[in-house]
Motif scaffolding. Structure first.
Motif, short mmCIF file in Angstrom:
data_model
loop_
_atom_site.label_atom_id
_atom_site.label_comp_id
_atom_site.label_asym_id
_atom_site.label_seq_id
_atom_site.Cartn_x
_atom_site.Cartn_y
_atom_site.Cartn_z
N ASN A 153 54.00 55.08 85.64
CA ASN A 153 54.36 56.63 86.34
C ASN A 153 53.93 57.74 85.54
O ASN A 153 54.88 58.12 84.76
CB ASN A 153 55.47 56.50 87.12
N ARG A 174 50.37 59.60 89.41
CA ARG A 174 51.64 59.76 89.59
C ARG A 174 52.18 58.81 90.84
O ARG A 174 51.49 58.68 91.83
CB ARG A 174 51.99 61.39 90.22
N ASN A 175 53.39 58.46 91.01
CA ASN A 175 53.84 57.44 91.82
C ASN A 175 55.33 57.42 92.30
O ASN A 175 56.05 58.21 91.66
CB ASN A 175 53.87 56.16 90.73
N TYR A 176 55.29 57.42 93.57
CA TYR A 176 56.67 57.28 94.40
C TYR A 176 56.41 56.42 95.37
O TYR A 176 55.57 56.57 96.36
CB TYR A 176 56.95 58.80 94.86
N SER A 225 58.60 53.11 97.96
CA SER A 225 59.89 52.69 98.58
C SER A 225 59.51 51.50 99.63
O SER A 225 58.22 51.09 99.48
CB SER A 225 60.76 53.67 99.18
N ASP A 236 53.12 66.23 94.70
CA ASP A 236 54.32 65.70 94.31
C ASP A 236 55.29 65.51 95.76
O ASP A 236 55.73 64.41 96.26
CB ASP A 236 55.16 66.04 93.21
N ARG A 258 56.49 62.36 98.31
CA ARG A 258 57.46 62.00 98.48
C ARG A 258 58.12 62.17 99.96
O ARG A 258 58.79 61.21 100.41
CB ARG A 258 58.70 62.78 97.70
N GLY A 291 62.43 52.84 93.72
CA GLY A 291 62.85 53.67 92.37
C GLY A 291 64.37 53.72 92.58
O GLY A 291 65.32 52.96 92.84
#
Length: 461
Positions: free
Chosen positions: A38, A318-320, A322, A391, A395, A419
């Motif tokens: 990430n 870049r990572n996010y 769930s 970003d 999210r 996360g």
């Protein structure tokens, strides 16, 4: 953050004790050594111990404790929260410990703590054997398996932890401990989903299964057909045999020769059907999904290790992400899922994923601390992008997908898919009874919570 400077005599003592290398902030190799999956994570540990043996791991852990340093453990480095790194602490870097030894007669593989799926899959493929692995080749085998382990083959072979035969680990006091069904059985139970809370896994042994041939079907549709395709896919998978796996993904059409030009750079609805059988089987399975008229239709046999590389992301993203696990996926859930695909950041490497569970996953050992295995469906918003300007947008999208799924969510979740979402989410991931039992095991093997850079289980008092 500036990393603290440690006394040179102490560092020299660590270098003497390690077979591997000690990397410090002023070393030329430091920035490369602290780069993880990430790209949003920028942490500066004081020491990176590149271990080559279990004795190295023990020495590194003891050094960190002597110096009062926070400990992080790095295998594949795929944690979306960047748990493989810390600021100002010590990183136990296992990547040099990546050997895989296959026993084809016993159908087992002994896997080094730093091995990735690529190391494992290519070693077992030589013997027409395989076990459930992560869905990208760069995932670390150790963290993946000890966290439960969900992958393409799970409906046929069970979760990765269902195939766990033994674990060797270094505990918080530097001891080398073995765990299997007969030796330290309570610890062995905890390692079926409890993650890295109890020590550093220096090697794990996995059971393997015959896999002489694997086939897949990849179908792509314009996003406008998504609602029809998702409902068709839902009904198809609910009646599918265990041999069928895969998932449905909204993705950005990639600039590949097989993708029509008008789909490149736009949102597309893709269906991936995996099959632990020959091409004829997957063709028969895929037939009902051809009715909406896919604009991409690829059906073929492929080595399992190559399938594992299919969704690999380029480095530096870049990572996010769930997930929510669902007790049902009715038409209203389908509508919300498809509507939210319109908000997915495009063009990026993000994926809006629906995974079918069931099969061997649902039939697995219900005593293991992976209570999400009973869910028939999993929704997995997987945000991957390059521009920092995206970003907050990414999210928000991930959180919105979770919110949409709440009416059908079981409240349990595969923690490798999330996360840092707070202590309550961790406890919900294990379930209250499992958490209490895990906390007792934690108190026995790590009473001071040295290994806390994970989905943390606090030691029972």
């Amino acid at each position: 953050m500036t990393s603290p400077r440690l006394a040179e005599p102490s560092l020299e003592a660590l270098r003497t004790r390690l077979t591997g290398d000690v990397i410090l902030p002023d070393d030329p190799a430091y920035d490369e050594a602290r780069t993880i999956f990430n790209a949003m994570i920028d942490r500066r540990p004081a020491v990176i111990a590149q271990c080559e043996t279990a004795a190295d791991v023990s020495a590194a852990v003891l050094f960190a404790r002597e110096q009062g340093l926070d400990v992080a453990v790095r295998g594949g480095g795929h944690s979306v929260a960047g748990l493989a790194l810390n600021d100002g602490g010590l990183v136990v870097d296992l990547r040099r410990m990546h050997a895989v030894t296959v026993d084809p007669e016993a159908r087992t593989a002994r896997v080094g703590g730093g091995a990735t799926m690529s190391h494992l899959d290519r070693a077992t493929q030589q013997f027409a054997l395989a076990t459930t692995g992560g869905r990208v080749s760069t995932t670390g085998v150790g963290g993946f398996t000890l966290g439960g382990g969900s992958g393409w083959l799970e409906r046929k072979f069970g979760l990765a932890c269902d195939n766990l035969a033994a674990v060797d680990l270094v505990t918080a006091d530097g001891r080398e401990v073995h765990a299997d069904e007969d030796e330290n059985p309570e610890l062995f139970w905890a390692l079926h989903g409890g993650g890295g809370n109890f020590g550093v896994a220096t090697a794990i042994t996995l059971r393997l299964h015959p896999l002489p041939v694997l086939s897949f079907a990849l179908l792509m549709f314009p996003a406008a057909k998504g609602n029809e395709v998702v409902r068709l896919y839902r009904d198809f998978m609910e009646a599918a045999p265990d041999e069928a796996g895969g998932g449905l993904l909204y993705i950005t059409g990639p600039p590949e020769e097989f993708v029509p030009e008008h789909l490149v750079g736009t949102a597309v609805c893709a269906v991936l059907i995996t099959c632990t059988g020959p091409e004829a089987d997957v063709r028969r399975l895929a037939r009902p999904l051809l009715a909406p008229g896919p604009e991409v239709e690829i059906i073929q046999e492929t080595p399992y290790a190559e399938l594992q590389c299919m969704l690999d992301d380029p480095p530096g993203m870049r990572n996010y992400w769930s997930a929510e696990y669902l007790r049902a996926f009715p038409d209203e859930a389908v509508r919300r899922f498809c509507d939210r695909a319109a908000d997915m950041p495009v063009p990026t490497n993000s994926q809006h994923v629906l995974f079918p569970m069931g099969g061997a996953v649902a039939r697995g050992d219900s005593s293991f601390p992976v209570p999400w295995r009973t869910a028939p469906w999993a929704v997995h918003p997987f945000g991957v992008w390059a521009d920092p300007a995206d970003d907050e947008r990414a999210r928000r999208w991930v959180r919105a997908v979770r919110e949409d799924a709440q009416p059908w969510a079981i409240g349990r979740v595969y923690l490798n898919f999330i996360g840092d979402e707070g202590e309550e989410r961790v406890m919900a991931g294990f379930g209250p009874e499992n958490y209490r039992r895990l906390a007792k095991v934690k108190a026995e093997y790590d009473p001071e919570n040295v290994f806390r850079r994970n989905h943390n289980i606090k030691p029972a008092v």
